[in-house]
Scaffold this motif. Structure first.
Motif, PDB file in Angstrom:
ATOM      1  N   ASN A  51       3.488   2.463 -10.783  1.00 55.27           N
ATOM      2  CA  ASN A  51       2.122   2.287 -11.284  1.00 55.27           C
ATOM      3  C   ASN A  51       1.996   1.010 -12.104  1.00 55.27           C
ATOM      4  O   ASN A  51       0.997   0.304 -12.017  1.00 55.27           O
ATOM      5  N   LYS A  52       3.011   0.698 -12.896  1.00 60.18           N
ATOM      6  CA  LYS A  52       3.011  -0.542 -13.672  1.00 60.18           C
ATOM      7  C   LYS A  52       3.049  -1.749 -12.735  1.00 60.18           C
ATOM      8  O   LYS A  52       2.334  -2.737 -12.942  1.00 60.18           O
ATOM      9  N   LYS A  54       1.912  -1.851  -9.662  1.00 60.02           N
ATOM     10  CA  LYS A  54       0.582  -1.962  -9.042  1.00 60.02           C
ATOM     11  C   LYS A  54      -0.409  -2.624  -9.990  1.00 60.02           C
ATOM     12  O   LYS A  54      -1.258  -3.397  -9.567  1.00 60.02           O
ATOM     13  N   GLU A  55      -0.273  -2.337 -11.271  1.00 59.72           N
ATOM     14  CA  GLU A  55      -1.158  -2.916 -12.288  1.00 59.72           C
ATOM     15  C   GLU A  55      -0.926  -4.424 -12.413  1.00 59.72           C
ATOM     16  O   GLU A  55      -1.860  -5.205 -12.553  1.00 59.72           O
ATOM     17  N   LEU A  56       0.336  -4.830 -12.345  1.00 58.81           N
ATOM     18  CA  LEU A  56       0.690  -6.235 -12.516  1.00 58.81           C
ATOM     19  C   LEU A  56       0.466  -7.065 -11.254  1.00 58.81           C
ATOM     20  O   LEU A  56       0.245  -8.265 -11.326  1.00 58.81           O
ATOM     21  N   PRO A  58      -1.979  -6.916  -8.234  1.00 62.79           N
ATOM     22  CA  PRO A  58      -3.113  -6.289  -7.564  1.00 62.79           C
ATOM     23  C   PRO A  58      -3.001  -6.402  -6.050  1.00 62.79           C
ATOM     24  O   PRO A  58      -2.251  -7.219  -5.531  1.00 62.79           O
ATOM     25  N   ASN A  83       1.828   7.660  -2.023  1.00 62.35           N
ATOM     26  CA  ASN A  83       1.276   6.695  -2.981  1.00 62.35           C
ATOM     27  C   ASN A  83       1.994   5.350  -2.889  1.00 62.35           C
ATOM     28  O   ASN A  83       1.357   4.292  -2.941  1.00 62.35           O
ATOM     29  N   ALA A  87       0.236   1.823  -1.603  1.00 64.22           N
ATOM     30  CA  ALA A  87       0.233   0.617  -2.435  1.00 64.22           C
ATOM     31  C   ALA A  87       0.893  -0.562  -1.708  1.00 64.22           C
ATOM     32  O   ALA A  87       0.400  -1.694  -1.781  1.00 64.22           O
ATOM     33  N   ASN A  91      -0.951  -4.036  -0.752  1.00 67.36           N
ATOM     34  CA  ASN A  91      -0.385  -5.325  -1.162  1.00 67.36           C
ATOM     35  C   ASN A  91      -0.048  -6.212   0.027  1.00 67.36           C
ATOM     36  O   ASN A  91       0.205  -7.403  -0.138  1.00 67.36           O
TER      37      ASN A  91
END
Length: 187
Positions: A51-52, A54-56, A58, A83, A87, A91
């Motif tokens: 999740n981190k 994915k946040e960093l 986009p 998931n 992602a 990406n």
């Protein structure tokens, strides 16, 4: 953070770090060197790291490679692999429609038709939910959906993919991206 600072891509970090670690944990669990509480803790740690990440990093802003509807089938509430796969696809330039977990066959078919999906990805972790894959594939064909069907999950194998009528089987998210690119002719 260190891997990103070293210039590693999101896919490299996921494949060589997170996925490789979970594969090792799965092997340790299978051989009795690790127990369920450690596996669950590892999965939660991986989820937080992912999740981190994915946040960093986009989702890719490059040209859309195609539409990928993804879901964990009815009766199955496990979604970590789904998931991660979603992602990685996002990406890699895919428009990902994530329907979540424990999803009815009709909901998946409706989304595939409405979104004019190129690919429908179905995940099942438990052998008891695998028949839902057959049900979705049957309904997709009857509805005239043009989407190719890719399946994966802990209980799923290439042999099962061959017998249920799936177009592709991916053992992990990295393979799913490679297969998806080949399906849409982006590689």
């Amino acid at each position: 953070m260190q891997a990103l600072q070293e210039g590693k891509t999101g896919n490299e970090i996921t494949e060589n770090g997170l996925t490789a670690a979970m594969t090792e944990i799965g092997e340790d669990f299978g051989s009795g060197r690790m127990f369920l509480p450690q596996v669950l803790l590892s999965a939660e740690t991986m989820r937080a790291a992912f999740n981190k990440l994915k946040e960093l990093i986009p989702a890719s802003a490059e040209a859309d490679k195609g539409t990928f509807v993804i879901a964990t089938v009815k009766g199955d509430v496990h979604d970590l692999g789904k998931n991660i796969t979603g992602a990685l696809l996002a990406n890699s330039g895919f428009k990902v429609i994530d329907l979540g977990k424990d999803v009815e066959a009709d909901t998946i078919v409706d989304a595939a038709l409405k979104q004019n999906a190129d690919i429908v990805g179905l995940a099942a972790l438990m052998t008891t939910t695998m028949p839902q894959i057959d049900k979705v594939i049957d309904k997709l064909h009857k509805a005239g959906a043009r989407a190719k069907v890719m399946i994966g999950g802990a209980a799923v194998t290439q042999d099962y993919a061959d017998t249920c009528g799936a177009d592709a089987y991916a053992a992990d998210g990295v393979k799913a991206v490679k297969l998806a690119k080949a399906i849409v002719g982006a590689e």
